[in-house]
Design a protein around this motif. Structure first.
Motif, PDB file in Angstrom:
ATOM      1  N   ALA A 183       0.815  -1.212   0.000  1.00  0.00           N
ATOM      2  CA  ALA A 183       0.000   0.000   0.000  1.00  0.00           C
ATOM      3  C   ALA A 183       0.852   1.266   0.000  1.00  0.00           C
ATOM      4  O   ALA A 183       0.438   2.292  -0.539  1.00  0.00           O
ATOM      5  N   ASP A 184       2.065   1.181   0.564  1.00  0.00           N
ATOM      6  CA  ASP A 184       2.935   2.355   0.603  1.00  0.00           C
ATOM      7  C   ASP A 184       3.764   2.527  -0.677  1.00  0.00           C
ATOM      8  O   ASP A 184       4.601   3.412  -0.770  1.00  0.00           O
ATOM      9  N   GLY A 185       3.558   1.645  -1.661  1.00  0.00           N
ATOM     10  CA  GLY A 185       4.239   1.768  -2.944  1.00  0.00           C
ATOM     11  C   GLY A 185       5.554   1.018  -3.046  1.00  0.00           C
ATOM     12  O   GLY A 185       6.189   1.023  -4.098  1.00  0.00           O
ATOM     13  N   THR A 186       5.973   0.364  -1.977  1.00  0.00           N
ATOM     14  CA  THR A 186       7.210  -0.411  -2.022  1.00  0.00           C
ATOM     15  C   THR A 186       6.944  -1.819  -2.557  1.00  0.00           C
ATOM     16  O   THR A 186       5.857  -2.362  -2.374  1.00  0.00           O
ATOM     17  N   ASN A 187       7.956  -2.384  -3.214  1.00  0.00           N
ATOM     18  CA  ASN A 187       7.809  -3.729  -3.773  1.00  0.00           C
ATOM     19  C   ASN A 187       7.661  -4.763  -2.666  1.00  0.00           C
ATOM     20  O   ASN A 187       8.301  -4.657  -1.619  1.00  0.00           O
ATOM     21  N   ILE A 188       6.862  -5.768  -2.935  1.00  0.00           N
ATOM     22  CA  ILE A 188       6.754  -6.907  -2.027  1.00  0.00           C
ATOM     23  C   ILE A 188       7.894  -7.860  -2.364  1.00  0.00           C
ATOM     24  O   ILE A 188       8.058  -8.257  -3.515  1.00  0.00           O
ATOM     25  N   HIS A 189       8.677  -8.205  -1.354  1.00  0.00           N
ATOM     26  CA  HIS A 189       9.793  -9.137  -1.518  1.00  0.00           C
ATOM     27  C   HIS A 189       9.435 -10.452  -0.848  1.00  0.00           C
ATOM     28  O   HIS A 189       8.837 -10.456   0.225  1.00  0.00           O
ATOM     29  N   TYR A 190       9.818 -11.553  -1.477  1.00  0.00           N
ATOM     30  CA  TYR A 190       9.634 -12.872  -0.881  1.00  0.00           C
ATOM     31  C   TYR A 190      10.847 -13.717  -1.222  1.00  0.00           C
ATOM     32  O   TYR A 190      11.185 -13.868  -2.397  1.00  0.00           O
ATOM     33  N   GLU A 191      11.508 -14.221  -0.198  1.00  0.00           N
ATOM     34  CA  GLU A 191      12.715 -15.036  -0.348  1.00  0.00           C
ATOM     35  C   GLU A 191      13.745 -14.369  -1.260  1.00  0.00           C
ATOM     36  O   GLU A 191      14.308 -14.995  -2.154  1.00  0.00           O
ATOM     37  N   GLY A 192      13.950 -13.059  -1.062  1.00  0.00           N
ATOM     38  CA  GLY A 192      14.956 -12.319  -1.794  1.00  0.00           C
ATOM     39  C   GLY A 192      14.545 -11.869  -3.189  1.00  0.00           C
ATOM     40  O   GLY A 192      15.330 -11.240  -3.882  1.00  0.00           O
ATOM     41  N   GLN A 193      13.341 -12.169  -3.596  1.00  0.00           N
ATOM     42  CA  GLN A 193      12.864 -11.775  -4.923  1.00  0.00           C
ATOM     43  C   GLN A 193      11.878 -10.628  -4.823  1.00  0.00           C
ATOM     44  O   GLN A 193      11.062 -10.574  -3.909  1.00  0.00           O
ATOM     45  N   SER A 194      11.932  -9.714  -5.814  1.00  0.00           N
ATOM     46  CA  SER A 194      10.930  -8.649  -5.889  1.00  0.00           C
ATOM     47  C   SER A 194      10.128  -8.751  -7.186  1.00  0.00           C
ATOM     48  O   SER A 194       9.130  -8.061  -7.348  1.00  0.00           O
ATOM     49  N   THR A 195      10.565  -9.612  -8.109  1.00  0.00           N
ATOM     50  CA  THR A 195       9.773  -9.929  -9.308  1.00  0.00           C
ATOM     51  C   THR A 195       9.640 -11.442  -9.380  1.00  0.00           C
ATOM     52  O   THR A 195      10.473 -12.188  -8.839  1.00  0.00           O
ATOM     53  N   PHE A 196       8.579 -11.874 -10.069  1.00  0.00           N
ATOM     54  CA  PHE A 196       8.248 -13.295 -10.075  1.00  0.00           C
ATOM     55  C   PHE A 196       7.798 -13.723 -11.459  1.00  0.00           C
ATOM     56  O   PHE A 196       7.076 -12.986 -12.131  1.00  0.00           O
ATOM     57  N   LYS A 197       8.201 -14.921 -11.877  1.00  0.00           N
ATOM     58  CA  LYS A 197       7.754 -15.470 -13.157  1.00  0.00           C
ATOM     59  C   LYS A 197       6.420 -16.167 -12.905  1.00  0.00           C
ATOM     60  O   LYS A 197       6.316 -17.042 -12.039  1.00  0.00           O
ATOM     61  N   VAL A 198       5.376 -15.747 -13.640  1.00  0.00           N
ATOM     62  CA  VAL A 198       4.020 -16.234 -13.405  1.00  0.00           C
ATOM     63  C   VAL A 198       3.390 -16.664 -14.728  1.00  0.00           C
ATOM     64  O   VAL A 198       3.566 -16.003 -15.753  1.00  0.00           O
ATOM     65  N   ASN A 199       2.646 -17.760 -14.671  1.00  0.00           N
ATOM     66  CA  ASN A 199       1.908 -18.252 -15.829  1.00  0.00           C
ATOM     67  C   ASN A 199       0.538 -17.590 -15.871  1.00  0.00           C
ATOM     68  O   ASN A 199      -0.088 -17.370 -14.830  1.00  0.00           O
ATOM     69  N   SER A 200       0.057 -17.305 -17.055  1.00  0.00           N
ATOM     70  CA  SER A 200      -1.233 -16.618 -17.216  1.00  0.00           C
ATOM     71  C   SER A 200      -2.412 -17.411 -16.649  1.00  0.00           C
ATOM     72  O   SER A 200      -3.480 -16.850 -16.438  1.00  0.00           O
ATOM     73  N   GLU A 201      -2.217 -18.700 -16.366  1.00  0.00           N
ATOM     74  CA  GLU A 201      -3.299 -19.515 -15.799  1.00  0.00           C
ATOM     75  C   GLU A 201      -3.778 -18.991 -14.452  1.00  0.00           C
ATOM     76  O   GLU A 201      -4.910 -19.257 -14.061  1.00  0.00           O
ATOM     77  N   ILE A 202      -2.912 -18.255 -13.750  1.00  0.00           N
ATOM     78  CA  ILE A 202      -3.317 -17.737 -12.441  1.00  0.00           C
ATOM     79  C   ILE A 202      -3.436 -16.213 -12.440  1.00  0.00           C
ATOM     80  O   ILE A 202      -3.408 -15.581 -11.399  1.00  0.00           O
ATOM     81  N   MET A 203      -3.591 -15.645 -13.637  1.00  0.00           N
ATOM     82  CA  MET A 203      -3.701 -14.188 -13.768  1.00  0.00           C
ATOM     83  C   MET A 203      -5.033 -13.816 -14.429  1.00  0.00           C
ATOM     84  O   MET A 203      -5.426 -14.447 -15.399  1.00  0.00           O
ATOM     85  N   GLN A 204      -5.690 -12.806 -13.899  1.00  0.00           N
ATOM     86  CA  GLN A 204      -6.902 -12.247 -14.514  1.00  0.00           C
ATOM     87  C   GLN A 204      -6.584 -10.788 -14.835  1.00  0.00           C
ATOM     88  O   GLN A 204      -6.458  -9.958 -13.926  1.00  0.00           O
ATOM     89  N   PHE A 205      -6.438 -10.477 -16.107  1.00  0.00           N
ATOM     90  CA  PHE A 205      -6.110  -9.100 -16.505  1.00  0.00           C
ATOM     91  C   PHE A 205      -7.310  -8.187 -16.309  1.00  0.00           C
ATOM     92  O   PHE A 205      -8.445  -8.580 -16.548  1.00  0.00           O
ATOM     93  N   VAL A 206      -7.027  -6.976 -15.847  1.00  0.00           N
ATOM     94  CA  VAL A 206      -8.112  -6.007 -15.580  1.00  0.00           C
ATOM     95  C   VAL A 206      -7.958  -4.789 -16.474  1.00  0.00           C
ATOM     96  O   VAL A 206      -6.965  -4.588 -17.117  1.00  0.00           O
TER      97      VAL A 206
END
Length: 66
Positions: free
Chosen positions: A43-66
């Protein structure tokens, strides 16, 4: 602007314990028609980090474009 860089989407399934179903993200790189490098922000505009990553490779099967 679906399936392009800077496209906004919602997750339809949890990605990890911090980035869950319903999280809003943005595409930062398009690998193929169905695979994207994405990022999520707090909410404050900072990237969400998880296990040292701030970007993630994602398949469109779990994405709904808005």
């Amino acid at each position: 602007m679906k399936n392009r860089e800077h496209a906004v989407f919602l997750l339809t399934k949890d990605l990890n314990p911090l980035i869950i179903k319903g999280s809003q993200g943005v595409v930062v790189y398009v690998y193929s028609q169905h695979v994207f490098e994405v990022e999520f922000v707090n909410a404050d505009g900072t990237n969400i980090h998880y296990e040292g990553q701030s970007t993630f490779k994602v398949n469109s099967e779990i994405m709904q474009f808005v």
